[in-house]
Enzyme design. Structure first.
Site, PDB file in Angstrom:
ATOM      1  N   SER A 213       0.840  -1.205   0.000  1.00 19.32           N
ATOM      2  CA  SER A 213       0.000   0.000   0.000  1.00 19.32           C
ATOM      3  C   SER A 213       0.876   1.257   0.000  1.00 19.32           C
ATOM      4  O   SER A 213       1.674   1.425  -0.913  1.00 19.32           O
ATOM      5  CB  SER A 213      -0.948  -0.052   1.192  1.00 19.32           C
ATOM      6  OG  SER A 213      -1.916   0.943   1.080  1.00 19.32           O
ATOM      7  N   ASP A 369      -9.978  -3.267  -5.461  1.00 22.44           N
ATOM      8  CA  ASP A 369      -9.095  -2.320  -4.780  1.00 22.44           C
ATOM      9  C   ASP A 369      -9.029  -1.034  -5.601  1.00 22.44           C
ATOM     10  O   ASP A 369      -8.779  -1.091  -6.811  1.00 22.44           O
ATOM     11  CB  ASP A 369      -7.693  -2.961  -4.677  1.00 22.44           C
ATOM     12  CG  ASP A 369      -6.658  -2.065  -4.011  1.00 22.44           C
ATOM     13  OD1 ASP A 369      -6.998  -0.945  -3.603  1.00 22.44           O
ATOM     14  OD2 ASP A 369      -5.486  -2.497  -3.913  1.00 22.44           O
ATOM     15  N   HIS A 399      -8.193  -4.633  -1.022  1.00 22.19           N
ATOM     16  CA  HIS A 399      -7.110  -3.878  -0.399  1.00 22.19           C
ATOM     17  C   HIS A 399      -6.978  -4.223   1.080  1.00 22.19           C
ATOM     18  O   HIS A 399      -7.967  -4.296   1.796  1.00 22.19           O
ATOM     19  CB  HIS A 399      -7.323  -2.367  -0.552  1.00 22.19           C
ATOM     20  CG  HIS A 399      -6.071  -1.600  -0.267  1.00 22.19           C
ATOM     21  ND1 HIS A 399      -5.065  -1.459  -1.198  1.00 22.19           N
ATOM     22  CD2 HIS A 399      -5.621  -1.008   0.859  1.00 22.19           C
ATOM     23  CE1 HIS A 399      -4.063  -0.790  -0.666  1.00 22.19           C
ATOM     24  NE2 HIS A 399      -4.370  -0.498   0.587  1.00 22.19           N
TER      25      HIS A 399
END
Ligand SMILES: *[C@@H]1O[C@H](CO)[C@@H](O)[C@H](O)[C@H]1NC(C)=O
Ligand SMILES: *[C@@H]1O[C@H](CO)[C@@H](O)[C@H](O)[C@H]1NC(C)=O
Length: 429
Positions: A213, A369, A399
């Site tokens: 991320s 995501d 995600h």
């Protein structure tokens, strides 16, 4: 008569708990229920996790409103305690002693706190692999010590006979860009120095940089910084990016639109995290949501082309989406926030001459995501620049699932992602 009344009272008494529990179930169900894409497995589990996160945010807002603390510090504490992801004071005991053979030390690299995982020494003159890891958490949450990061890095260290360095870069609201990036870069340069590699018996040809991320953002940016710095002689040999966040110019990519309400990273939240990281007034969020900050008036066509999903995405991901390109937009934004165009914040904006120098890459993306297209576009641009890329796409991924690998937040998909990541490292590092 008395018997009848007593009987009905009796049944009322028995009924009341049932009514109450039905009421509670419905209320909790209503609070927890979130519509999810069909491809997501274990949907109820994800709904509970996202309700837990929402509760942390709501409670934190109350704490902030009452004037006790900055809401983000409260979110940090609440979300950590909600999932029992407690910090361990004694580093050698951390991760619940997941892997007894791995030695863990909390030290500093060039003044930046890091947690180092060392597998048992393999004998005299035996060189090992190295890997630097940047955790996720939206530039404001998370830590190297957090249980899921700790468990992952223990595993990588043990299974791949790798010295793993997990970096405790500073977070918002204490700092903003470029501080987290500079922390990571300083730690990376220290790691790649001849003395440190020798000290840990690391093969200079086999050192990776990785992150998930916003950690993937930092890993990509640091890989670019190291690759283009002539003063650094040992370079990273590979980069492994897990659903990285890579650009802040287009919040209307197909994945941003398709997954705007999919937990745990909603579109509005992602924009907010960018504003916080770059130090932009949060009141400008509506402008960014409509791409008013990236109009052709203030962003050059050359730069805009580097995030142009209509040319960079494979057909199957474009679906029926149309690009949102603004002619006029807001002059103010880009002028006042030059960081919006800074490749150290948005690695996808780097030019082809920079990308060409970058190490071989693994780019993991999830269908469900908002950041899917950031990763896909970066994979494509690296490839166009001549870099070898493994693009690993999970149709049932969402995600955050890469860190959902330890009880009580444990998902089968998370474990599969981690397995795929470790296997790729095994074969390529
Ligand atoms: C993206 O590329 C297409 C095709 O070259 C072009 O028509 C379009 O104007 C570009 N979009 C932006 C926002 O630059
Ligand atoms: C975007 O910019 C246009 C042109 O400056 C303006 O009219 C519009 O209100 C802006 N949109 C938002 C959501 O601020």
């Amino acid at each position: 008569m008395d018997d009848v009344r007593a009987g009905s009272q009796w049944s009322m008494m028995r009924l009341r708990p049932v009514v109450v529990s039905v009421f509670l179930t419905v209320t909790v169900g209503y609070y927890v229920y979130t519509p999810l894409p069909e491809s997501i497995q274990e949907p109820w589990r994800l709904m509970v996790v996202s309700a837990g996160l929402r509760t942390s945010v709501h409670l934190s807002s109350v704490i902030n409103w009452l004037g006790y603390d900055h809401y983000i510090r409260s979110v940090r504490q609440l979300s950590e305690s909600f999932y029992g992801l407690t910090k361990s004071g004694d580093s050698t005991e951390s991760g619940g002693g997941v892997v007894p053979g791995v030695k863990v030390s909390d030290i500093t690299f060039a003044g930046v706190p890091v947690r180092v995982y060392e597998p048992p020494a393999g004998g005299e003159g035996h060189l090992r692999r190295g890997l630097m890891y940047f955790h996720g958490g939206d530039w404001l949450l998370g830590s190297a010590e957090r249980w899921s990061n700790d468990a992952l890095n223990h595993m990588v260290s043990d299974e791949l006979n790798t010295v793993v360095v997990s970096v405790e870069y500073r977070l918002y609201p204490e700092v903003r860009f470029p501080v987290p990036y500079l922390d990571c870069l300083a730690a990376a340069k220290h790691f790649l120095s001849a003395e440190v590699l020798a000290k840990y018996s690391i093969d200079p040809e086999r050192v990776a940089v990785s992150g998930a991320s916003v950690g993937g953002n930092l890993a990509a940016a640091v890989a670019q910084g190291i690759s283009t710095d002539d003063a650094v002689s040992v370079k990273f040999s590979i980069q492994a990016l897990i659903y990285p966040m890579l650009q802040a110019l287009d919040f209307n990519t197909p994945s941003y639109l398709q997954n705007q309400d999919v937990p745990v990273l909603y579109r509005g939240l992602a924009v907010r995290f960018w504003l916080q990281y770059l130090g932009v007034d949060l009141s400008l969020q509506p402008q960014l949501l409509v791409n008013n900050h990236s109009s052709s008036h203030h962003v050059s066509p050359e730069l805009r082309a580097r995030v142009n999903w209509t040319t960079l995405l494979p057909l199957r991901f474009k679906k029926n989406h149309r690009p949102v390109a603004v002619d006029k937009g807001s002059q103010r934004l880009v002028k006042e926030v030059p960081a919006l165009l800074d490749a150290r914040a948005s690695p996808l904006l780097a030019g082809p001459e920079v990308l060409a120098k970058c190490p071989r890459a693994y780019v993991l993306t999830c269908e469900n995501d908002v950041l899917r297209d950031d990763g896909l576009m970066y994979a494509r641009r690296l490839q166009d620049a001549g870099v070898t890329v493994t693009s690993s796409h999970y149709d049932d991924g969402f995600h955050g699932c890469f860190s959902f690998i330890v009880w009580p937040v444990e998902f089968d998909i998370g474990k599969r992602l981690v397995r795929g990541y470790i296997t790729w490292l095994q074969n390529n590092l």
